[in-house]
Design a protein around this motif. Structure first.
Motif, PDB file in Angstrom:
ATOM      1  N   ALA A  38      -4.394  -7.996  -5.930  1.00 30.84           N
ATOM      2  CA  ALA A  38      -3.613  -7.616  -7.117  1.00 30.84           C
ATOM      3  C   ALA A  38      -4.516  -6.968  -8.173  1.00 30.84           C
ATOM      4  CB  ALA A  38      -2.920  -8.850  -7.697  1.00 30.84           C
ATOM      5  N   ALA A  39      -5.715  -7.544  -8.383  1.00 32.26           N
ATOM      6  CA  ALA A  39      -6.619  -6.989  -9.397  1.00 32.26           C
ATOM      7  C   ALA A  39      -7.097  -5.600  -9.004  1.00 32.26           C
ATOM      8  CB  ALA A  39      -7.817  -7.925  -9.585  1.00 32.26           C
ATOM      9  N   ASN A  40      -7.383  -5.422  -7.719  1.00 28.01           N
ATOM     10  CA  ASN A  40      -7.780  -4.082  -7.253  1.00 28.01           C
ATOM     11  C   ASN A  40      -6.697  -3.056  -7.536  1.00 28.01           C
ATOM     12  OD1 ASN A  40     -10.422  -4.029  -6.162  1.00 28.01           O
ATOM     13  ND2 ASN A  40      -9.732  -5.312  -4.475  1.00 28.01           N
ATOM     14  N   GLN A  41      -5.461  -3.431  -7.241  1.00 26.94           N
ATOM     15  CA  GLN A  41      -4.339  -2.503  -7.489  1.00 26.94           C
ATOM     16  C   GLN A  41      -4.216  -2.203  -8.970  1.00 26.94           C
ATOM     17  OE1 GLN A  41      -1.078  -4.613  -5.469  1.00 26.94           O
ATOM     18  NE2 GLN A  41      -0.693  -2.683  -4.413  1.00 26.94           N
ATOM     19  N   LEU A  42      -4.261  -3.254  -9.780  1.00 26.98           N
ATOM     20  CA  LEU A  42      -4.050  -3.070 -11.222  1.00 26.98           C
ATOM     21  C   LEU A  42      -5.142  -2.204 -11.844  1.00 26.98           C
ATOM     22  CD1 LEU A  42      -2.970  -6.698 -12.183  1.00 26.98           C
ATOM     23  CD2 LEU A  42      -1.541  -4.655 -12.312  1.00 26.98           C
ATOM     24  N   VAL A  43      -6.386  -2.507 -11.512  1.00 28.52           N
ATOM     25  CA  VAL A  43      -7.503  -1.821 -12.173  1.00 28.52           C
ATOM     26  C   VAL A  43      -7.722  -0.421 -11.592  1.00 28.52           C
ATOM     27  CG1 VAL A  43      -9.997  -1.904 -12.599  1.00 28.52           C
ATOM     28  CG2 VAL A  43      -8.608  -3.979 -12.824  1.00 28.52           C
ATOM     29  N   TYR A  44      -7.750  -0.341 -10.261  1.00 30.70           N
ATOM     30  CA  TYR A  44      -8.153   0.926  -9.650  1.00 30.70           C
ATOM     31  C   TYR A  44      -6.973   1.863  -9.342  1.00 30.70           C
ATOM     32  CZ  TYR A  44     -12.586  -1.470  -9.215  1.00 30.70           C
ATOM     33  OH  TYR A  44     -13.746  -2.152  -9.494  1.00 30.70           O
ATOM     34  N   ALA A  62     -12.261 -15.276  -8.358  1.00 30.48           N
ATOM     35  CA  ALA A  62     -12.511 -14.250  -7.344  1.00 30.48           C
ATOM     36  C   ALA A  62     -12.580 -12.848  -7.947  1.00 30.48           C
ATOM     37  CB  ALA A  62     -11.425 -14.311  -6.268  1.00 30.48           C
ATOM     38  N   VAL A  63     -11.989 -12.648  -9.109  1.00 28.01           N
ATOM     39  CA  VAL A  63     -11.902 -11.279  -9.642  1.00 28.01           C
ATOM     40  C   VAL A  63     -12.611 -11.094 -10.976  1.00 28.01           C
ATOM     41  CG1 VAL A  63      -9.705 -10.930  -8.467  1.00 28.01           C
ATOM     42  CG2 VAL A  63      -9.689 -11.666 -10.854  1.00 28.01           C
ATOM     43  N   PHE A  68     -12.906  -7.365 -12.958  1.00 24.93           N
ATOM     44  CA  PHE A  68     -12.557  -7.183 -14.370  1.00 24.93           C
ATOM     45  C   PHE A  68     -13.773  -6.838 -15.234  1.00 24.93           C
ATOM     46  CE2 PHE A  68      -8.646 -10.152 -13.884  1.00 24.93           C
ATOM     47  CZ  PHE A  68      -7.897  -9.088 -13.423  1.00 24.93           C
ATOM     48  N   GLU A  69     -14.853  -7.609 -15.099  1.00 22.49           N
ATOM     49  CA  GLU A  69     -15.989  -7.403 -16.004  1.00 22.49           C
ATOM     50  C   GLU A  69     -16.679  -6.051 -15.805  1.00 22.49           C
ATOM     51  OE1 GLU A  69     -18.353 -10.992 -15.926  1.00 22.49           O
ATOM     52  OE2 GLU A  69     -16.754 -12.128 -16.909  1.00 22.49           O
ATOM     53  N   PRO A  70     -16.912  -5.607 -14.563  1.00 19.61           N
ATOM     54  CA  PRO A  70     -17.524  -4.275 -14.417  1.00 19.61           C
ATOM     55  C   PRO A  70     -16.669  -3.161 -15.019  1.00 19.61           C
ATOM     56  CG  PRO A  70     -17.631  -5.476 -12.353  1.00 19.61           C
ATOM     57  CD  PRO A  70     -16.767  -6.280 -13.274  1.00 19.61           C
ATOM     58  N   ASN A  71     -15.358  -3.369 -15.067  1.00 17.40           N
ATOM     59  CA  ASN A  71     -14.456  -2.338 -15.601  1.00 17.40           C
ATOM     60  C   ASN A  71     -14.057  -2.592 -17.055  1.00 17.40           C
ATOM     61  OD1 ASN A  71     -13.668  -0.478 -13.216  1.00 17.40           O
ATOM     62  ND2 ASN A  71     -13.606  -2.538 -12.357  1.00 17.40           N
TER      63      ASN A  71
END
Lengths: 343, 287
Positions: A38-44, A62-63, A68-71
């Protein structure tokens, strides 16, 4: 509802320009794997700037540092305290402060049920359960409870008889738990069947769901629900009553008004106000600074971010939480607990 | 562990073991006849529980009607699954495994979409406890364990003493010889699948009131069933019954004694069996 209200007023004004808020939902399936997807979809893919969630600690862990932090994605969570701190500047806690839940709750239990002093955590054996037990045990020791044991179970457990038998052997009369509603319902049902005469203080945001599984007699006898707010209770704040009325008017009188609704509503409004104050939608540092300095427009009443003393960084929304029981078939919120602002 | 706790753990283990055995019997029965590892068993267990929930808790039909409905509907679905999916992939083990996993996944996600994630509660018709000295026994667990025992006995009677049961055993023991003697193998396979799935549905329906009903409730019991059929011996019906009772006792006594860490003992038993007696306690070694 919060997004619709903001957009109905013309959106967010940033440096004289109006922006509409767009809401994207992804399912983290309450698992670490689901959280990563879900985080990959939301951020990228979706390119979101602010994330509400994930709800589970496992998914957040896990995210949090990997995505989250690198982005520099600001994320607003309900997980346990260990996720906050100066090394996690993009993580905000939007619900009641967990480090203060157990001290406040145990203090209230001690006053209200003075005979229930033999305490044992009864927790799931994951990050949520371990964190809950750690805070509980620390609070219980300082408040003079006798700790008679601690038990952990797999999330997939349905037959709690063996662990309940262990708890009964230890003579505990106060169990504490941050387990899910389904788990707590089964624990209460089976403890009642085995003749448990003590109390279970557990996470009870879905109090009626727990009652439906455990049965009314068992729930009334055993269960004290924390993080449990009956929004029809006279003990809640005027802002909460107003939000409840709006929510039920929009989603129907049978819709379930929970603390998550309030948390989500507050978070969207807090972000919107911070972005407007910062005058930017791209400068993350400026938006964080705004969040740290403004009075957040919370349903329970405007309050600043807290947590400097607890975490070394202001990242906690200052919320009180409800303590409830089912009494004669009715969900009674007996008290609101927790300091405002969070220290 | 006190003597009272030990006795309660033994009785609880018997009750749970009997239900484990019912679940595992369906799985091992299908495997012994068709050589198919029916991963969809978990979803059929879940479906049986939902049928009980709707028929008994929601539509307020009599408990026995709901239980029969769970058996009949899951059994009928088993016939359909065999006829339209497994029959086409019978000769290729990997294909049948993939199909079984796919059916299970589709059914679980379908349940999630159709029924939602919130756990549902089925009220129990067996209420109260029996208090003997310092021991407390749940009437519900004793009753459901008893029904489980009745199902196991009925199944054993069917397999051992009916014409169709003997025909099924014949196919299981020697497929070619059974065909040469005129056994309708396709019919036998369909019925075996139907019976296997009906046992899963019955177990799910029985357990629905003891626990709660949700789309993924079958998965832990599928793992238990695999442990049981490996320990008991792949394809061995008596082995599944014995192993079900053993696993019930291990889960109950050791967790009561040592806590949740004792979950591993069932798997330690599997490792020991696979290393030192690969055909299981009562397996023939044929599988």
């Amino acid at each position: 509802m919060a997004v619709e209200e903001i957009n109905a007023k013309g959106g967010i004004t940033v440096a004289g320009k109006k922006y509409n808020v767009q809401f994207v939902a992804r399912d983290d399936k309450y698992t670490a794997e689901g959280g990563v997807a879900a985080a990959n979809q939301l951020v990228y893919s979706d390119g979101v700037k602010f994330v509400l969630g994930p709800v589970s600690s496992a998914a957040l862990l896990a995210v949090q540092t990997s995505i989250f932090e690198p982005n520099k994605t600001l994320h607003f969570v309900t997980s346990w305290s260990s996720v906050l701190g100066p090394t996690h500047p993009y993580t905000f806690r939007i619900s009641s402060e967990p480090g203060l839940i157990w001290p406040g709750l145990l203090e209230w239990i001690k006053k209200t049920y003075p005979n229930n002093t033999k305490l044992a955590p009864f927790e799931p054996n994951d990050a949520t359960g371990k964190a809950s037990a750690t805070v509980t045990l620390a609070s219980a020791k300082t408040q003079g409870f006798t700790i008679v044991g601690e038990e952990y179970y797999e999330r997939t457990t349905t037959d709690f008889y063996p662990i309940i038998t262990r708890m009964l052997d230890k003579g505990s009369n106060l169990w504490t738990s941050a387990g899910a509603a389904g788990e707590q319902g089964l624990i209460i049902k089976q403890a009642y069947e085995k003749g448990y005469n003590g109390l279970l203080a557990g996470w009870g945001s879905s109090l009626f769901s727990i009652r439906d599984i455990a049965g009314q007699a068992a729930t009334e006898k055993i269960f004290i629900a924390f993080l449990s707010m009956n929004y029809a209770s006279p003990n809640i704040k005027p802002g909460q009553t107003a939000l409840t009325q709006k929510y039920l008017a929009k989603y129907g009188k049978d819709a379930e008004m929970t603390e998550y609704v309030e948390h989500a509503y507050d978070t969207i409004n807090a972000i919107a106000q911070a972005v407007q104050t910062a005058g930017t939608i791209d400068d993350v540092a400026a938006i964080i600074k705004a969040l740290e300095t403004i009075q957040l427009p919370l349903t329970q009443g405007a309050a600043p971010l807290g947590g400097q003393q607890l975490y070394g960084i202001k990242r906690a929304f200052s919320k009180q939480y409800g303590v409830s029981r089912i009494v004669a078939g009715k969900w009674e919120t007996l008290a609101l607990i927790g300091p405002v602002p969070v220290p | 562990m006190s003597p009272e706790s030990f006795l309660q753990a033994v009785v609880n283990g018997l009750s749970m073991g009997m239900i484990y055995a019912v679940v595992a019997l369906g799985l091992t029965f299908v495997f012994s006849l068709m050589g198919i590892i029916n991963f969809a068993h978990a979803a059929l267990y879940m479906l049986g529980a939902y049928i009980m929930y709707y028929f008994f808790a929601r539509w307020e039909l009599p408990y026995i009607v709901a239980l029969i409905a769970a058996v009949v509907i899951t059994g009928a679905l088993g016939l359909v699954i065999e006829r339209y999916f497994y029959r086409r992939a019978r000769s290729v083990l990997l294909s049948s495994i993939i199909i079984a996993i796919a059916i299970n996944t589709v059914m679980e996600h379908g349940a999630l979409l159709g029924f939602g994630f919130d756990p549902r509660k089925v009220p129990s018709i067996f209420t109260g406890v029996i208090q003997i000295s310092d021991n407390t026994f749940s009437v519900e667990r004793l009753a459901i364990g008893g029904i489980g025992l009745a199902l196991v006995l009925a199944f054993v009677f069917f397999v051992r003493y009916t014409k169709m049961g003997r025909a099924m055993r014949a196919v299981s023991q020697d497929y070619d010889a059974a065909r040469l003697t005129g056994a309708n193998v396709s019919l036998i396979y369909s019925l075996a699948m139907g019976i296997g799935c009906a046992l899963a549905g019955a177990a799910g329906a029985l357990m629905s009131s003891m626990f709660s009903v949700d789309p993924y409730m079958g998965v832990p019991y599928l793992f238990k069933a695999f442990v049981i059929i490996i320990v008991g011996g792949l394809g061995s019906i008596p082995g599944s019954i014995v192993a079900g009772l053993i696993l019930g006792q291990i889960d109950s006594i050791f967790i009561t004694w040592l806590g949740n860490i004792a979950q591993m003992f069932g798997f330690i038993l599997v490792i020991l069996i696979l290393v030192f007696r690969p055909r299981g306690l009562m397996g023939t070694g044929r599988a």
